[in-house]
Design an enzyme around this catalytic site. Structure first.
Site, PDB file in Angstrom:
ATOM      1  N   TYR A 124       0.780  -1.219   0.138  1.00 42.13           N
ATOM      2  CA  TYR A 124       0.052  -0.059  -0.088  1.00 42.13           C
ATOM      3  C   TYR A 124       0.824   1.222   0.135  1.00 42.13           C
ATOM      4  CZ  TYR A 124      -3.809  -3.296   0.583  1.00 42.13           C
ATOM      5  OH  TYR A 124      -4.692  -4.250   0.397  1.00 42.13           O
ATOM      6  N   LYS A 170       4.814 -15.127   3.461  1.00 44.96           N
ATOM      7  CA  LYS A 170       4.894 -15.775   2.283  1.00 44.96           C
ATOM      8  C   LYS A 170       6.354 -15.879   2.178  1.00 44.96           C
ATOM      9  CE  LYS A 170       3.379 -17.942  -1.714  1.00 44.96           C
ATOM     10  NZ  LYS A 170       2.551 -19.182  -1.607  1.00 44.96           N
ATOM     11  N   ASP A 202      -1.284 -18.752   1.848  1.00 45.88           N
ATOM     12  CA  ASP A 202      -2.359 -19.434   1.005  1.00 45.88           C
ATOM     13  C   ASP A 202      -2.817 -20.412   1.868  1.00 45.88           C
ATOM     14  OD1 ASP A 202       0.321 -20.096   0.924  1.00 45.88           O
ATOM     15  OD2 ASP A 202       0.438 -21.088  -0.795  1.00 45.88           O
ATOM     16  N   ASP A 226      -5.701  -7.861   4.355  1.00 49.00           N
ATOM     17  CA  ASP A 226      -7.045  -7.125   3.730  1.00 49.00           C
ATOM     18  C   ASP A 226      -7.709  -8.492   3.298  1.00 49.00           C
ATOM     19  OD1 ASP A 226      -8.500  -5.373   2.418  1.00 49.00           O
ATOM     20  OD2 ASP A 226      -7.192  -4.888   0.824  1.00 49.00           O
ATOM     21  N   ASP A 230     -11.473 -10.199   4.672  1.00 47.33           N
ATOM     22  CA  ASP A 230     -12.660 -10.263   3.957  1.00 47.33           C
ATOM     23  C   ASP A 230     -13.129 -11.613   3.797  1.00 47.33           C
ATOM     24  OD1 ASP A 230     -12.807  -7.487   3.605  1.00 47.33           O
ATOM     25  OD2 ASP A 230     -13.310  -7.730   1.358  1.00 47.33           O
TER      26      ASP A 230
END
Ligand code: ATP
Length: 332
Positions: A124, A170, A202, A226, A230
């Protein structure tokens, strides 16, 4: 007395914040409320998306309760997201989203996890540059940000009695940046008394569906947080049930995770529970945990007896739901 600035915002923001404030009043919270403007309606009224007056009020507050804002549709090169501005100005480095299934009939999975997301860096940074045949996006991760977010996660776990903490990264691909995050996690969690776990992002996405009972707290970087939050909201009843807080040292802005939902704005269809739960989190933060807990119990009790908005399989509009919610609150 604690001081709270309320920013109702755009779209369904004013509708859900009205409900949240009724809940706050109903539990006799001892706070002084000041109103301020931000967002599109504020721009149309005052010519500014984030007036200095609002910044001054926030400066004097212990916390803020915020609805949602709508970004301008037409491209405006001078537009800067007021929320991003606030995150920077008040150094709100942690985005905290507790996710819980509030009743067995909403959502799909028995998840009870708090997602602690780094809020200031990562993907971001918004720094992108054209190169031959493509674009390079800069992704910056600092040691300081990693330390702060891990420490915040440890603090939350210890405060809430959560026993394990999971670093989501990751590092098999992003060896240096995510590898550094993972190392800092290991260093700081050691000796905290918490069980330290690690998952690739993942695998974390899958674990939320397949082994939700193994997850208590996820500490993660901006973009992963983020997406995972969700997913977590969708698994536990949707955006209408997902509260959040942007937290710094000494100031915190509480907001439902959802946006301004222009598709249902003004139709008395919004589920105000996410805003009500955000207000409950705020009361807890301001030192009123019993009042917060009473509001939370009311959410489950209301769902149990069928006090529900449309998104939760009910037939109530925002106002009727709020009236029903307050009646239930009287009894818990
Ligand atoms: P924005 O651009 O402000 O983020 P959006 O519509 O892209 O708005 P959301 O506001 O998060 O994003 O809404 C996504 C979907 O979820 C919409 O269909 C919206 O109607 C629905 N939704 C969001 N919040 C609620 C809520 N509190 N109650 C019911 N439905 C909601």
């Amino acid at each position: 007395m604690k001081r709270v600035t309320v920013i109702r915002g755009d779209g369904i923001g004013p509708e859900v914040i009205a409900s949240a404030l009724e809940a706050v009043r109903a539990v006799d919270a001892d706070i002084e409320i000041m109103e301020a403007g931000m967002g599109l309606a504020c721009f149309q009224r005052t010519g500014s998306y984030l007036p200095q007056e609002t910044l001054d009020l926030l400066e004097e507050s212990d916390a803020a309760l915020f609805g949602a804002i709508t970004s301008p549709v037409a491209y405006d090169p001078s537009y800067r997201s007021p929320l991003l501005h606030l995150r920077k100005a008040f150094d709100l480095f942690a985005n905290i989203r507790p996710v819980r299934r509030w009743h067995r009939t909403v959502g799909l999975v028995d998840l009870d996890v708090v997602i602690v997301r780094e809020n200031t860096e990562g993907m971001y940074t918004g720094v992108e540059r054209e190169v031959e045949d493509g674009v390079i996006t800069e992704r910056k991760i600092t040691r300081r940000a990693c330390r702060r977010i891990v420490d915040k996660g440890i603090e939350i776990c210890l405060g809430e009695g959560r026993r394990s903490i999971t670093c989501v990264h990751k590092s098999n691909v992003l060896r240096r940046s995510d590898g550094m995050f993972r190392e800092i996690f290991r260093e700081r969690v050691a000796g905290s008394g918490l069980e330290a776990k690690e998952l690739l992002v993942d695998a974390a996405a899958a674990a939320m569906v397949q082994q939700p009972e193994k997850l208590e707290c996820l500490i993660t970087l901006n973009l992963y947080g983020d997406i995972l939050s969700d997913e977590a909201a969708a698994l536990t009843g949707g955006l209408g049930f997902a509260p959040s807080v942007n937290m710094g040292d000494g100031f915190a802005l509480f907001e439902p995770t959802h946006g301004s939902a222009p598709d249902i704005a003004g139709q008395d269809r919004a589920n105000p529970v996410a805003a009500i739960l955000s207000a409950a989190m705020m009361l807890d933060y301001l030192g009123m945990p019993a009042r917060a807990e009473r509001i939370e119990r009311t959410v489950t009790e209301a769902l149990e007896i069928g006090v529900r908005t449309f998104d939760a399989g009910g037939r109530m509009g925002t106002k009727e739901f709020t009236k029903g919610f307050l009646e239930v609150l009287d009894t818990v």
